[in-house]
Write a protein that holds these residues in place. Structure first.
Motif, PDB file in Angstrom:
ATOM      1  N   ALA A 248       2.158  -1.002   4.156  1.00  0.00           N
ATOM      2  CA  ALA A 248       2.229   0.039   3.803  1.00  0.00           C
ATOM      3  C   ALA A 248       3.670   0.515   3.868  1.00  0.00           C
ATOM      4  O   ALA A 248       4.465   0.349   4.702  1.00  0.00           O
ATOM      5  CB  ALA A 248       1.462   1.123   4.947  1.00  0.00           C
TER       6      ALA A 248
ATOM      7  N   LYS B  90      -2.889   5.714   4.028  1.00  0.00           N
ATOM      8  CA  LYS B  90      -2.044   4.247   4.007  1.00  0.00           C
ATOM      9  C   LYS B  90      -2.536   3.644   5.467  1.00  0.00           C
ATOM     10  O   LYS B  90      -3.115   2.591   5.731  1.00  0.00           O
ATOM     11  CB  LYS B  90      -0.572   4.162   3.880  1.00  0.00           C
ATOM     12  CG  LYS B  90      -0.345   4.876   2.733  1.00  0.00           C
ATOM     13  CD  LYS B  90       0.931   4.514   2.362  1.00  0.00           C
ATOM     14  CE  LYS B  90       1.836   5.361   3.034  1.00  0.00           C
ATOM     15  NZ  LYS B  90       1.818   6.621   3.102  1.00  0.00           N
ATOM     16  N   SER B  91      -2.301   4.385   6.568  1.00  0.00           N
ATOM     17  CA  SER B  91      -2.224   3.977   7.886  1.00  0.00           C
ATOM     18  C   SER B  91      -3.583   3.740   8.213  1.00  0.00           C
ATOM     19  O   SER B  91      -4.212   2.760   9.063  1.00  0.00           O
ATOM     20  CB  SER B  91      -1.577   4.981   8.853  1.00  0.00           C
ATOM     21  OG  SER B  91      -0.202   4.917   8.587  1.00  0.00           O
TER      22      SER B  91
ATOM     23  N   ASP C 116       2.809  -1.516   8.990  1.00  0.00           N
ATOM     24  CA  ASP C 116       2.846  -0.139   8.743  1.00  0.00           C
ATOM     25  C   ASP C 116       4.110   0.404   8.702  1.00  0.00           C
ATOM     26  O   ASP C 116       4.632   0.626   9.674  1.00  0.00           O
ATOM     27  CB  ASP C 116       1.693   0.755   9.749  1.00  0.00           C
ATOM     28  CG  ASP C 116       1.458   2.028   9.124  1.00  0.00           C
ATOM     29  OD1 ASP C 116       2.048   2.478   8.365  1.00  0.00           O
ATOM     30  OD2 ASP C 116       0.777   2.570   9.957  1.00  0.00           O
ATOM     31  N   GLU C 117       4.801   0.679   7.475  1.00  0.00           N
ATOM     32  CA  GLU C 117       6.155   1.130   7.343  1.00  0.00           C
ATOM     33  C   GLU C 117       6.982   0.518   8.289  1.00  0.00           C
ATOM     34  O   GLU C 117       7.918   1.044   9.076  1.00  0.00           O
ATOM     35  CB  GLU C 117       5.971   2.548   7.582  1.00  0.00           C
ATOM     36  CG  GLU C 117       4.883   3.507   7.062  1.00  0.00           C
ATOM     37  CD  GLU C 117       5.614   4.142   5.720  1.00  0.00           C
ATOM     38  OE1 GLU C 117       6.633   3.359   5.296  1.00  0.00           O
ATOM     39  OE2 GLU C 117       5.028   4.762   4.983  1.00  0.00           O
TER      40      GLU C 117
ATOM     41  N   VAL D   6       0.817  -1.139  -0.093  1.00  0.00           N
ATOM     42  CA  VAL D   6       0.211   0.028  -0.086  1.00  0.00           C
ATOM     43  C   VAL D   6       0.839   1.294   0.232  1.00  0.00           C
ATOM     44  O   VAL D   6       1.614   1.576   1.004  1.00  0.00           O
ATOM     45  CB  VAL D   6      -0.979  -0.010   1.218  1.00  0.00           C
ATOM     46  CG1 VAL D   6      -1.640   1.317   1.199  1.00  0.00           C
ATOM     47  CG2 VAL D   6      -1.760  -1.394   1.235  1.00  0.00           C
TER      48      VAL D   6
END
Length: 237
Positions: free
Chosen positions: A194, A41-42, A163-164, A33
């Motif tokens: 993401a 994204k988050s 997430d990242e 993502v």
């Protein structure tokens, strides 16, 4: 496996974080993502694990409509999910082993031997078995991320949301962490990540969902970080 239909999220002040998002993800897929900061994204990941609730639309994971789950039953959803955040929270005074083992005990009735076996198994998968007796604050950031991944997969989730996960890592550590996610995916686990790592997205081409200002503007199998990616922006394996 995962289905989002006409999903929107509006925060106070009429801030449209997501607008009319539609996609389906099959079991075993690896999905990036991507998008600029603030693209949504988050927020999208938070809707999937019900940290946030969508304003409209529906999200279905397996046979479960996520927005219909009451708070007392959220644990049933999250047992299916492994979650790796950008900034991981650990029990700072506990060892690596204890930080992972507590995640088994929290969601199952496994006995002490089962907890030990499962914890050691995932620590071996992420390359941290030889550091199981170290305290978290004795580890590098990259090693801490490996522990976070071990926690995410110790209960054998069908889906891992990240997430990242490489945001605070140097390029060498980031590459090693990404290899772990590909390894987890190769075992049949769905991975939704993401990321801002254009080089990784361009190097290992998987499905890309691109968000811009809360809208899904691209859904591409084997896509790059941009529609016309720089062929020089790749890692040398």
């Amino acid at each position: 496996m995962i289905e989002a239909r006409k999903v929107s999220k509006i925060y106070k002040g009429k801030i449209h974080a997501l607008q009319n998002i539609n996609f389906s993800i099959k079991q075993g897929e690896f999905v990036y993502v991507i998008g600029a900061s603030g693209a949504g994204k988050s927020t999208l990941l938070k809707l999937l694990y019900r940290e946030e609730e969508q304003t409209s639309g529906r999200i279905k994971i397996g046979n479960t409509f996520v927005n219909r789950i009451n708070h007392k039953q959220l644990y049933l959803l999250r047992r299916q999910l492994g979650i790796v955040m950008q900034n991981d929270l650990f029990l700072s005074k506990r060892t690596v082993f204890e930080n992972v083992a507590v995640c088994v005990a929290a969601v199952s009735d496994a006995n002490d031997n089962e907890v030990m076996v499962r914890t050691n198994d995932v620590l071996d998968v992420v390359g941290m078995l030889n550091k199981s007796d170290r305290k978290i604050n004795e580890l590098s950031i990259g090693q801490q991320k490996r522990v976070a991944i071990a926690r995410a997969i110790v209960n054998y989730p069908a889906i891992v949301l990240a997430d990242e996960p490489t945001a605070n890592l140097d390029s060498k550590a980031a590459l090693e962490i990404m290899k772990l996610f590909f390894k987890i995916n190769s075992m049949g686990t769905t991975v939704i990540m993401a990321t801002h790592d254009s080089t990784m997205v361009n190097t290992v081409r998987e499905r890309v969902l691109e968000l811009s200002s809360g809208e899904l503007i691209r859904d591409e199998q084997g896509g790059g970080y941009t529609r016309y990616p720089d062929n020089k922006d790749v890692y040398i394996w």
